[in-house]
Design an enzyme around this catalytic site. Structure first.
Site, PDB file in Angstrom:
ATOM      1  N   THR A 117      -3.234 -22.204  13.492  1.00  0.00           N
ATOM      2  CA  THR A 117      -3.538 -23.120  13.829  1.00  0.00           C
ATOM      3  C   THR A 117      -4.084 -24.458  13.046  1.00  0.00           C
ATOM      4  O   THR A 117      -5.376 -23.713  12.853  1.00  0.00           O
ATOM      5  CB  THR A 117      -4.219 -23.265  15.425  1.00  0.00           C
ATOM      6  OG1 THR A 117      -4.127 -24.339  15.768  1.00  0.00           O
ATOM      7  CG2 THR A 117      -5.283 -22.756  15.611  1.00  0.00           C
ATOM      8  N   TYR A 141     -10.530 -22.090  21.176  1.00  0.00           N
ATOM      9  CA  TYR A 141      -9.730 -21.915  20.568  1.00  0.00           C
ATOM     10  C   TYR A 141      -9.980 -21.759  19.082  1.00  0.00           C
ATOM     11  O   TYR A 141      -9.380 -20.891  18.337  1.00  0.00           O
ATOM     12  CB  TYR A 141      -8.952 -22.938  20.879  1.00  0.00           C
ATOM     13  CG  TYR A 141      -7.460 -22.582  20.464  1.00  0.00           C
ATOM     14  CD1 TYR A 141      -6.341 -21.504  20.720  1.00  0.00           C
ATOM     15  CD2 TYR A 141      -6.969 -23.813  20.161  1.00  0.00           C
ATOM     16  CE1 TYR A 141      -5.445 -21.441  20.329  1.00  0.00           C
ATOM     17  CE2 TYR A 141      -5.599 -23.737  19.397  1.00  0.00           C
ATOM     18  CZ  TYR A 141      -4.427 -22.056  19.236  1.00  0.00           C
ATOM     19  OH  TYR A 141      -3.633 -22.576  19.362  1.00  0.00           O
ATOM     20  N   LYS A 145      -9.031 -17.877  16.644  1.00  0.00           N
ATOM     21  CA  LYS A 145      -8.111 -18.199  15.425  1.00  0.00           C
ATOM     22  C   LYS A 145      -8.442 -17.536  13.958  1.00  0.00           C
ATOM     23  O   LYS A 145      -8.433 -17.031  13.179  1.00  0.00           O
ATOM     24  CB  LYS A 145      -7.135 -19.515  15.691  1.00  0.00           C
ATOM     25  CG  LYS A 145      -6.393 -19.200  16.940  1.00  0.00           C
ATOM     26  CD  LYS A 145      -5.355 -18.513  16.973  1.00  0.00           C
ATOM     27  CE  LYS A 145      -4.200 -18.441  18.636  1.00  0.00           C
ATOM     28  NZ  LYS A 145      -2.909 -17.619  18.456  1.00  0.00           N
ATOM     29  N   PHE A 169       0.756 -27.351  12.913  1.00  0.00           N
ATOM     30  CA  PHE A 169       0.247 -28.240  13.864  1.00  0.00           C
ATOM     31  C   PHE A 169       0.772 -28.372  14.810  1.00  0.00           C
ATOM     32  O   PHE A 169       0.866 -27.627  15.824  1.00  0.00           O
ATOM     33  CB  PHE A 169       0.668 -29.576  12.986  1.00  0.00           C
ATOM     34  CG  PHE A 169      -0.456 -29.481  11.874  1.00  0.00           C
ATOM     35  CD1 PHE A 169      -0.363 -27.943  10.687  1.00  0.00           C
ATOM     36  CD2 PHE A 169      -1.004 -30.388  11.125  1.00  0.00           C
ATOM     37  CE1 PHE A 169      -1.776 -27.856  10.056  1.00  0.00           C
ATOM     38  CE2 PHE A 169      -2.446 -30.092  10.777  1.00  0.00           C
ATOM     39  CZ  PHE A 169      -2.166 -29.143   9.563  1.00  0.00           C
ATOM     40  N   LEU A 188       2.100 -33.295  25.000  1.00  0.00           N
ATOM     41  CA  LEU A 188       2.137 -34.658  24.782  1.00  0.00           C
ATOM     42  C   LEU A 188       4.176 -34.771  25.256  1.00  0.00           C
ATOM     43  O   LEU A 188       4.592 -35.332  26.163  1.00  0.00           O
ATOM     44  CB  LEU A 188       2.502 -35.278  23.856  1.00  0.00           C
ATOM     45  CG  LEU A 188       2.655 -36.612  23.591  1.00  0.00           C
ATOM     46  CD1 LEU A 188       2.082 -37.862  25.513  1.00  0.00           C
ATOM     47  CD2 LEU A 188       2.346 -37.388  22.602  1.00  0.00           C
ATOM     48  N   ARG A 279      -9.764 -37.010  25.590  1.00  0.00           N
ATOM     49  CA  ARG A 279      -9.646 -35.911  26.056  1.00  0.00           C
ATOM     50  C   ARG A 279     -10.775 -35.291  24.988  1.00  0.00           C
ATOM     51  O   ARG A 279     -10.493 -35.325  23.633  1.00  0.00           O
ATOM     52  CB  ARG A 279      -8.237 -35.288  26.119  1.00  0.00           C
ATOM     53  CG  ARG A 279      -7.874 -34.149  26.015  1.00  0.00           C
ATOM     54  CD  ARG A 279      -6.462 -33.583  26.649  1.00  0.00           C
ATOM     55  NE  ARG A 279      -6.159 -33.157  25.593  1.00  0.00           N
ATOM     56  CZ  ARG A 279      -4.670 -33.013  24.636  1.00  0.00           C
ATOM     57  NH1 ARG A 279      -4.132 -32.604  25.993  1.00  0.00           N
ATOM     58  NH2 ARG A 279      -4.140 -32.357  23.462  1.00  0.00           N
TER      59      ARG A 279
HETATM   60  N1  UFG Z   1      -1.835 -36.467  25.103  1.00  0.00           N
HETATM   61  C1  UFG Z   1      -1.851 -37.674  25.366  1.00  0.00           C
HETATM   62  N2  UFG Z   1      -1.738 -37.561  27.649  1.00  0.00           N
HETATM   63  C2  UFG Z   1      -1.186 -36.095  27.436  1.00  0.00           C
HETATM   64  C3  UFG Z   1      -1.057 -35.191  27.041  1.00  0.00           C
HETATM   65  C4  UFG Z   1      -1.287 -35.590  24.921  1.00  0.00           C
HETATM   66  O1  UFG Z   1      -2.028 -38.728  25.557  1.00  0.00           O
HETATM   67  O2  UFG Z   1      -1.048 -36.695  28.404  1.00  0.00           O
HETATM   68  C5  UFG Z   1      -1.985 -36.694  23.440  1.00  0.00           C
HETATM   69  C6  UFG Z   1      -3.438 -35.589  23.270  1.00  0.00           C
HETATM   70  O3  UFG Z   1      -4.034 -36.366  23.051  1.00  0.00           O
HETATM   71  C7  UFG Z   1      -3.352 -35.904  21.759  1.00  0.00           C
HETATM   72  C8  UFG Z   1      -1.499 -35.374  21.131  1.00  0.00           C
HETATM   73  O4  UFG Z   1      -1.406 -36.241  22.335  1.00  0.00           O
HETATM   74  O5  UFG Z   1      -2.963 -36.471  20.767  1.00  0.00           O
HETATM   75  C9  UFG Z   1      -0.913 -34.259  21.327  1.00  0.00           C
HETATM   76  O6  UFG Z   1      -1.433 -33.585  22.271  1.00  0.00           O
HETATM   77  P1  UFG Z   1      -0.849 -31.960  22.526  1.00  0.00           P
HETATM   78  O7  UFG Z   1      -1.485 -31.430  24.342  1.00  0.00           O
HETATM   79  O8  UFG Z   1       0.482 -31.574  22.506  1.00  0.00           O
HETATM   80  O9  UFG Z   1      -1.184 -31.166  21.678  1.00  0.00           O
HETATM   81  P2  UFG Z   1      -2.701 -31.046  20.898  1.00  0.00           P
HETATM   82  O10 UFG Z   1      -2.222 -31.847  19.447  1.00  0.00           O
HETATM   83  O11 UFG Z   1      -3.100 -31.174  21.457  1.00  0.00           O
HETATM   84  O12 UFG Z   1      -2.639 -29.558  20.874  1.00  0.00           O
HETATM   85  C10 UFG Z   1      -1.990 -28.820  19.465  1.00  0.00           C
HETATM   86  C11 UFG Z   1      -1.818 -27.410  19.939  1.00  0.00           C
HETATM   87  C12 UFG Z   1      -2.485 -26.772  19.767  1.00  0.00           C
HETATM   88  C13 UFG Z   1      -3.349 -26.806  19.114  1.00  0.00           C
HETATM   89  C14 UFG Z   1      -3.728 -27.796  18.715  1.00  0.00           C
HETATM   90  C15 UFG Z   1      -4.355 -28.394  16.491  1.00  0.00           C
HETATM   91  O13 UFG Z   1      -1.075 -27.423  21.383  1.00  0.00           O
HETATM   92  O14 UFG Z   1      -2.476 -25.413  20.311  1.00  0.00           O
HETATM   93  O15 UFG Z   1      -2.036 -28.792  18.005  1.00  0.00           O
HETATM   94  O16 UFG Z   1      -5.315 -29.303  17.189  1.00  0.00           O
HETATM   95  F1  UFG Z   1      -4.500 -25.862  18.781  1.00  0.00           F
END
Ligand code: UFG
Length: 326
Positions: A117, A141, A145, A169, A188, A279
């Site tokens: 990741t 997490y 990994k 990513f 998201l 978050r």
């Molecule tokens: N976000 C929002 N609102 C939501 C959900 C997400 O604004 O309801 C934002 C998050 O803050 C983030 C972006 O949308 O900036 C993407 O969020 P996701 O939860 O979809 O994905 P992440 O980037 O947090 O996580 C992904 C993978 C993880 C991995 C990470 C690497 O799902 O497993 O990328 O940093 F670890």
């Protein structure tokens, strides 16, 4: 090749199984169904419902199917959850992973492709992120990994285990047959689409004060079938040595607001939003430099356009309004 896919009933795992079958590989999907869905496993694959820590069952499966390589995707993968419950992440991502490696050794299976990741980089010092950049995870997490990646390196050194570690990513989108269905959903794009169909009232934007072009986080969204394709290429290259690759589309990435705007265009729906606090654990920008896998394996993403990525997720969601059948 005869391949065992751990986590083969999960979102990315189900697409990897689908692509392996298309490439005429023989596939065993191994999943404990804690989060995966039986219905997500393509019918051409053998399905084994079991835990990685069930060494007897795992060894019997590796032997019975004369497995030649493992694609290890079974894991917990929520940053926020890992901060509150690190024990779960060390147990399921490190301890269970090591149990897999030991059973592979016992059964003389010497090749593995591992789902790593972008979280191994933590808060990156520069963009796009390259494989040689500093590894400084900011949550359990990412640590779990990275710990497994380090084990792979030493198992290769001592036992000649050939590995490819793929640092994903943001996986997104769907194939005709397989899409994203988590419970609870935290990602998201599916949340945005749930708001589009009215399953939720609004999408929360986590933080509008990041140092980015519109104040919201930038991420690098990669279509799940492009991600799966990279696994097939990595599998084929293992005999030439172990390797580590980033997997993303690069470019400027997309902000949260841009994702929502593209989803509005794709769906033709309103998609109400609510701005809220950051978050915990979210870096401002995560964009992949994927030059290494392009250069060494000739990989290139076929679906880079975010409209196309979201469009595929939207098509799948309309066919599966309640996700997979249980
Ligand atoms: N976000 C929002 N609102 C939501 C959900 C997400 O604004 O309801 C934002 C998050 O803050 C983030 C972006 O949308 O900036 C993407 O969020 P996701 O939860 O979809 O994905 P992440 O980037 O947090 O996580 C992904 C993978 C993880 C991995 C990470 C690497 O799902 O497993 O990328 O940093 F670890």
């Amino acid at each position: 090749m005869r391949v065992l896919v751990t986590g083969g009933a999960g979102y990315i795992g189900s697409v990897v199984v689908e692509k392996l079958l298309e490439g005429d590989h023989e596939v065993v999907a191994y999943d404990n169904l804690v989060k995966g869905h039986r219905a997500a496993v393509s019918s051409g694959a053998t399905f084994v419902e079991a835990d990685l820590t069930d060494k007897e069952r795992l060894a019997a499966t590796l032997r019975e199917h004369r497995i030649e390589a493992v694609i290890h995707m079974a894991a917990d993968s929520l940053v926020g959850e890992s901060v509150g419950d690190p024990a779960k992440y060390y147990r399921n991502n490190v301890v269970a992973g090591l149990a897999l490696l030991d059973t592979m050794r016992e059964c003389e299976v010497g090749r593995i492709v591992f789902s790593s990741t972008a979280a191994v980089y933590g808060e990156p010092e520069k963009q796009p992120i390259e494989e040689a950049d500093a590894l400084q995870p900011t949550n359990p997490y990412g640590e779990s990994k990275l710990a497994f990646e380090k084990a792979l390196k030493w198992y290769d050194h001592a036992y000649h285990l050939r590995y490819a570690s793929l640092r994903y990513f943001n996986a997104a989108g769907a194939t005709d047959a397989h899409g994203e269905s988590h419970d609870p959903e935290t990602h998201l794009i599916p949340l945005v689409l749930q708001a589009a169909v009215g399953q939720r009232e609004f999408v929360e934007i986590y933080g509008t004060d990041y140092p980015t072009r519109d104040g919201t986080c930038v991420r690098d969204y990669i279509h799940v079938s492009d991600l799966a394709q990279a696994h097939i290429l990595a599998l084929g290259a293992l005999d030439r040595g172990s390797r580590i690759y980033n997997l993303g589309c690069g470019g400027d990435g997309y902000t949260v607001r841009e994702v929502i705007d593209v989803a509005r265009k794709v769906t033709g729906r309103e998609i109400p939003v609510r701005e809220s606090a950051r978050r915990a654990g979210d870096p401002a920008v995560l964009v992949a430099g994927s030059a290494r896998i392009k250069r060494e394996l000739g990989w290139s993403p076929a679906r880079q356009d975010l409209g196309e990525i979201i469009g595929s997720a939207w098509t799948w969601m309309q066919k599966h309004q309640n996700g997979y059948e249980r």
